[in-house]
Design a protein around this motif. Structure first.
Motif, PDB file in Angstrom:
ATOM      1  N   GLN A  28     -35.063   9.031  23.154  1.00  6.96           N
ATOM      2  CA  GLN A  28     -34.013  10.021  23.369  1.00  6.96           C
ATOM      3  C   GLN A  28     -32.629   9.369  23.310  1.00  6.96           C
ATOM      4  OE1 GLN A  28     -34.274  12.013  27.141  1.00  6.96           O
ATOM      5  NE2 GLN A  28     -32.870  13.616  26.539  1.00  6.96           N
ATOM      6  N   GLN A  29     -32.491   8.190  23.880  1.00  9.21           N
ATOM      7  CA  GLN A  29     -31.204   7.483  23.820  1.00  9.21           C
ATOM      8  C   GLN A  29     -30.837   7.131  22.388  1.00  9.21           C
ATOM      9  OE1 GLN A  29     -31.788   4.163  26.457  1.00  9.21           O
ATOM     10  NE2 GLN A  29     -31.253   5.337  28.298  1.00  9.21           N
ATOM     11  N   ARG A  31     -31.722   8.723  19.694  1.00  9.75           N
ATOM     12  CA  ARG A  31     -31.337   9.971  19.016  1.00  9.75           C
ATOM     13  C   ARG A  31     -29.923  10.401  19.431  1.00  9.75           C
ATOM     14  NH1 ARG A  31     -35.072  12.162  16.012  1.00  9.75           N
ATOM     15  NH2 ARG A  31     -37.223  11.574  16.287  1.00  9.75           N
ATOM     16  N   GLN A  32     -29.617  10.251  20.725  1.00  8.02           N
ATOM     17  CA  GLN A  32     -28.272  10.621  21.188  1.00  8.02           C
ATOM     18  C   GLN A  32     -27.212   9.712  20.561  1.00  8.02           C
ATOM     19  OE1 GLN A  32     -28.693  10.450  25.446  1.00  8.02           O
ATOM     20  NE2 GLN A  32     -29.450  12.553  25.584  1.00  8.02           N
ATOM     21  N   GLN A  33     -27.511   8.427  20.466  1.00  6.43           N
ATOM     22  CA  GLN A  33     -26.568   7.507  19.835  1.00  6.43           C
ATOM     23  C   GLN A  33     -26.359   7.870  18.369  1.00  6.43           C
ATOM     24  OE1 GLN A  33     -28.326   3.677  20.574  1.00  6.43           O
ATOM     25  NE2 GLN A  33     -27.534   3.547  22.680  1.00  6.43           N
ATOM     26  N   GLN A  35     -26.733  10.845  17.015  1.00 11.80           N
ATOM     27  CA  GLN A  35     -25.976  12.084  16.956  1.00 11.80           C
ATOM     28  C   GLN A  35     -24.492  11.823  17.185  1.00 11.80           C
ATOM     29  OE1 GLN A  35     -27.836  14.631  19.831  1.00 11.80           O
ATOM     30  NE2 GLN A  35     -29.448  15.296  18.411  1.00 11.80           N
ATOM     31  N   GLN A  36     -24.196  10.919  18.107  1.00  9.91           N
ATOM     32  CA  GLN A  36     -22.804  10.571  18.369  1.00  9.91           C
ATOM     33  C   GLN A  36     -22.162   9.934  17.139  1.00  9.91           C
ATOM     34  OE1 GLN A  36     -21.138  11.372  21.195  1.00  9.91           O
ATOM     35  NE2 GLN A  36     -19.300  10.659  20.151  1.00  9.91           N
TER      36      GLN A  36
END
Length: 194
Positions: A28-29, A31-33, A35-36
């Protein structure tokens, strides 16, 4: 993800549930990175792991780990028992395994149950070593043992044995009166000297 899982397992054994949760958080981290980075206009990295179904990717890692013997819940249970048995009672060990989605085998539970009193007494000796002289101190000692997962009957037996002076095997009980400094025959008794 495989490298991360192997690195965690190299540090210590993990249950499948614990390792799955760690991998999901890491995934999840990542994927968030990503996306950012996408939102900031940066070029997207060509990482095929981000395009795979997250659950399937983790399942594939687990299959690979099991096939090589890196992940074994029985080994995890054995390592938890070995690490905790000198400091914890049966209830606490069961609870910890339950948090990992595992249960204690009947034969392991029987072994722990059979040594519960000796383990509690050894822990009491390391922690306190001196029998409680006041009810408040006895309650504190009882809470300590109960908090470590030892059953009520075991706690009462330990405190009863500690109060009788038998808990410190091989050591004479302490005396607080004037006879405590006497040596020789009759020392520490209430018998008058002739």
């Amino acid at each position: 993800m495989r490298a991360r899982a192997v690195a965690w397992l190299a540090q210590r054994d993990h249950s499948e549930a614990e390792l799955r949760a760690k991998l999901q958080r890491a995934q999840q981290q990542e994927r968030q990175q990503q996306q950012q980075l996408d939102e900031d206009g940066a070029a997207r990295r060509a990482d095929p792991a981000l395009d795979v179904d997250p659950a399937q990717a983790i399942d594939d890692v687990f299959s690979w780990l099991r096939s090589r013997g890196y992940l074994d819940d029985r080994r995890f249970v054995a390592s938890r028992i070995a690490a905790r048995q000198s400091q914890r009672g049966l209830a606490k060990i069961r609870h910890e395994l339950g948090r990992h989605g595992l249960s204690l085998a009947d034969d392991d539970a029987a072994l722990l149950r059979g040594s519960e009193f000796e383990r509690a007494l050894a822990l009491w000796q390391r922690r306190f070593g001196v029998a409680a002289t006041e009810p408040r101190e006895a309650a504190r000692q009882a809470r300590f043992l109960a908090g470590r997962g030892f059953g009520g009957d075991t706690v009462r037996r330990v405190l009863r044995q500690a109060g009788s002076g038998d808990a410190l095997a091989g050591e004479a009980p302490a005396h607080d009166g004037p006879e405590a400094s006497r040596t020789g025959p009759g020392a520490g008794t209430d018998l008058p000297e002739d």
